[in-house]
Scaffold this motif. Structure first.
Motif, PDB file in Angstrom:
ATOM      1  N   THR A  56      35.379  38.918  33.897  1.00 34.92           N
ATOM      2  CA  THR A  56      34.024  39.511  33.684  1.00 34.92           C
ATOM      3  C   THR A  56      33.168  38.524  34.202  1.00 34.92           C
ATOM      4  O   THR A  56      33.260  37.364  33.980  1.00 34.92           O
ATOM      5  N   TRP A  57      32.081  39.101  34.865  1.00 37.00           N
ATOM      6  CA  TRP A  57      31.171  38.141  35.546  1.00 37.00           C
ATOM      7  C   TRP A  57      29.826  38.574  35.399  1.00 37.00           C
ATOM      8  O   TRP A  57      29.411  39.700  35.002  1.00 37.00           O
ATOM      9  N   GLY A  58      28.856  37.854  35.291  1.00 36.62           N
ATOM     10  CA  GLY A  58      27.346  38.100  35.167  1.00 36.62           C
ATOM     11  C   GLY A  58      26.717  39.138  35.911  1.00 36.62           C
ATOM     12  O   GLY A  58      25.681  39.567  35.424  1.00 36.62           O
ATOM     13  N   SER A  59      27.308  39.057  37.079  1.00 37.12           N
ATOM     14  CA  SER A  59      26.422  40.059  38.109  1.00 37.12           C
ATOM     15  C   SER A  59      27.484  40.108  39.277  1.00 37.12           C
ATOM     16  O   SER A  59      28.429  39.224  39.359  1.00 37.12           O
ATOM     17  N   ARG A  60      27.333  41.020  40.123  1.00 41.79           N
ATOM     18  CA  ARG A  60      28.180  41.315  41.413  1.00 41.79           C
ATOM     19  C   ARG A  60      27.874  39.853  42.251  1.00 41.79           C
ATOM     20  O   ARG A  60      28.802  39.674  42.980  1.00 41.79           O
ATOM     21  N   GLU A  61      26.739  39.242  42.154  1.00 37.84           N
ATOM     22  CA  GLU A  61      26.323  38.053  43.089  1.00 37.84           C
ATOM     23  C   GLU A  61      27.487  36.962  42.829  1.00 37.84           C
ATOM     24  O   GLU A  61      27.709  36.165  43.367  1.00 37.84           O
ATOM     25  N   TYR A  62      27.689  36.811  41.301  1.00 39.39           N
ATOM     26  CA  TYR A  62      28.474  35.714  40.843  1.00 39.39           C
ATOM     27  C   TYR A  62      29.992  36.157  41.218  1.00 39.39           C
ATOM     28  O   TYR A  62      30.475  35.021  41.709  1.00 39.39           O
ATOM     29  N   TRP A  63      30.403  37.264  41.286  1.00 40.35           N
ATOM     30  CA  TRP A  63      31.805  37.662  41.641  1.00 40.35           C
ATOM     31  C   TRP A  63      31.846  37.320  43.324  1.00 40.35           C
ATOM     32  O   TRP A  63      32.642  36.974  43.578  1.00 40.35           O
ATOM     33  N   ASP A  64      30.828  37.940  43.831  1.00 37.92           N
ATOM     34  CA  ASP A  64      31.066  37.593  45.435  1.00 37.92           C
ATOM     35  C   ASP A  64      30.933  36.029  45.952  1.00 37.92           C
ATOM     36  O   ASP A  64      31.773  35.870  46.721  1.00 37.92           O
ATOM     37  N   ALA A  65      30.173  35.198  45.066  1.00 41.12           N
ATOM     38  CA  ALA A  65      30.296  33.895  45.306  1.00 41.12           C
ATOM     39  C   ALA A  65      31.829  33.221  45.322  1.00 41.12           C
ATOM     40  O   ALA A  65      32.160  32.636  45.892  1.00 41.12           O
ATOM     41  N   TRP A  66      32.291  33.605  43.955  1.00 49.85           N
ATOM     42  CA  TRP A  66      33.635  33.345  43.830  1.00 49.85           C
ATOM     43  C   TRP A  66      34.462  33.799  44.763  1.00 49.85           C
ATOM     44  O   TRP A  66      35.540  33.270  45.178  1.00 49.85           O
ATOM     45  N   ALA A  67      34.274  35.091  44.887  1.00 46.54           N
ATOM     46  CA  ALA A  67      35.381  35.873  45.974  1.00 46.54           C
ATOM     47  C   ALA A  67      35.412  34.949  47.403  1.00 46.54           C
ATOM     48  O   ALA A  67      36.259  34.769  48.090  1.00 46.54           O
ATOM     49  N   ASN A  68      34.365  34.192  47.574  1.00 46.37           N
ATOM     50  CA  ASN A  68      34.071  33.688  48.950  1.00 46.37           C
ATOM     51  C   ASN A  68      34.379  32.318  48.643  1.00 46.37           C
ATOM     52  O   ASN A  68      34.200  31.417  49.926  1.00 46.37           O
ATOM     53  N   ASP A  69      34.610  31.768  47.731  1.00 46.00           N
ATOM     54  CA  ASP A  69      34.704  30.335  47.419  1.00 46.00           C
ATOM     55  C   ASP A  69      35.975  29.829  48.046  1.00 46.00           C
ATOM     56  O   ASP A  69      37.113  30.511  47.975  1.00 46.00           O
ATOM     57  N   GLY A  70      36.073  28.649  48.705  1.00 40.92           N
ATOM     58  CA  GLY A  70      37.058  28.070  49.681  1.00 40.92           C
ATOM     59  C   GLY A  70      38.470  27.887  48.707  1.00 40.92           C
ATOM     60  O   GLY A  70      39.318  28.118  49.271  1.00 40.92           O
ATOM     61  N   PHE A  71      38.268  27.556  47.477  1.00 39.50           N
ATOM     62  CA  PHE A  71      39.255  27.332  46.732  1.00 39.50           C
ATOM     63  C   PHE A  71      40.079  28.313  46.277  1.00 39.50           C
ATOM     64  O   PHE A  71      41.246  28.847  46.410  1.00 39.50           O
ATOM     65  N   GLN A  72      39.180  29.511  45.969  1.00 35.88           N
ATOM     66  CA  GLN A  72      39.819  30.754  45.654  1.00 35.88           C
ATOM     67  C   GLN A  72      40.500  31.538  46.893  1.00 35.88           C
ATOM     68  O   GLN A  72      41.576  32.193  46.491  1.00 35.88           O
ATOM     69  N   ARG A  73      39.782  31.451  48.155  1.00 38.09           N
ATOM     70  CA  ARG A  73      40.265  32.005  49.359  1.00 38.09           C
ATOM     71  C   ARG A  73      41.811  31.561  49.691  1.00 38.09           C
ATOM     72  O   ARG A  73      42.589  32.186  50.046  1.00 38.09           O
ATOM     73  N   ASN A  74      41.794  29.932  49.509  1.00 37.64           N
ATOM     74  CA  ASN A  74      43.246  29.396  49.920  1.00 37.64           C
ATOM     75  C   ASN A  74      44.210  29.803  48.837  1.00 37.64           C
ATOM     76  O   ASN A  74      45.234  30.181  49.296  1.00 37.64           O
ATOM     77  N   MET A  75      43.722  29.964  47.763  1.00 39.52           N
ATOM     78  CA  MET A  75      44.851  30.397  46.554  1.00 39.52           C
ATOM     79  C   MET A  75      45.340  31.705  46.947  1.00 39.52           C
ATOM     80  O   MET A  75      46.452  32.139  46.837  1.00 39.52           O
ATOM     81  N   ASP A  76      44.324  32.606  47.156  1.00 34.93           N
ATOM     82  CA  ASP A  76      44.492  34.085  47.265  1.00 34.93           C
ATOM     83  C   ASP A  76      45.433  34.117  48.577  1.00 34.93           C
ATOM     84  O   ASP A  76      46.404  34.958  48.634  1.00 34.93           O
ATOM     85  N   LEU A  77      45.221  33.707  49.731  1.00 37.77           N
ATOM     86  CA  LEU A  77      46.071  33.653  50.562  1.00 37.77           C
ATOM     87  C   LEU A  77      47.468  33.257  50.436  1.00 37.77           C
ATOM     88  O   LEU A  77      48.568  33.618  50.757  1.00 37.77           O
ATOM     89  N   SER A  78      47.703  32.118  49.620  1.00 36.03           N
ATOM     90  CA  SER A  78      48.883  31.556  49.218  1.00 36.03           C
ATOM     91  C   SER A  78      49.631  32.614  48.359  1.00 36.03           C
ATOM     92  O   SER A  78      50.728  33.118  48.658  1.00 36.03           O
ATOM     93  N   ILE A  79      48.816  33.267  47.426  1.00 34.74           N
ATOM     94  CA  ILE A  79      49.470  34.306  46.508  1.00 34.74           C
ATOM     95  C   ILE A  79      50.019  35.486  47.306  1.00 34.74           C
ATOM     96  O   ILE A  79      50.834  35.951  47.150  1.00 34.74           O
ATOM     97  N   SER A  80      49.018  35.817  48.354  1.00 30.81           N
ATOM     98  CA  SER A  80      49.085  37.098  49.033  1.00 30.81           C
ATOM     99  C   SER A  80      50.586  37.014  49.956  1.00 30.81           C
ATOM    100  O   SER A  80      51.037  38.058  50.204  1.00 30.81           O
TER     101      SER A  80
END
Length: 92
Positions: A56-80
């Motif tokens: 749960t995020w405070g807004s779509r903008e907060y989620w979008d920022a996290w979805a594009n975060d470098g750490f998150q993207r690298n982890m997502d690639l590893s998990i994928s």
């Protein structure tokens, strides 16, 4: 307005515990992000290779920022690389 994000992942056999630990690490970083409110990670009883992450995020903008975060993207690639099929992401 707050939003809920649901991410379903189906893991290749033999990688369940590794992905579980990666998802815990990912959530550990997410809780430090601006706008993150709450999250849970579930594992299906019917198919233990299926994981559901709810956040749960405070807004779509907060989620979008996290979805594009470098750490998150690298982890997502590893998990994928350990998934049977691409993640399913739903934003409500």
């Amino acid at each position: 307005m707050g939003i809920k994000v649901l991410i379903e992942r189906v893991v290749k056999a033999g990688h369940e515990e590794l992905v579980w630990n990666m998802l815990r690490d990912l959530r550990g970083q997410a809780v430090r992000q601006k706008g993150y409110l709450y999250g849970e990670t579930w594992r299906s009883l019917d198919n233990p290779r299926t994981f559901m992450v709810s956040s749960t995020w405070g807004s779509r903008e907060y989620w979008d920022a996290w979805a594009n975060d470098g750490f998150q993207r690298n982890m997502d690639l590893s998990i994928s690389a350990l998934l049977r099929k691409p993640s399913t992401i739903r934003v409500y």
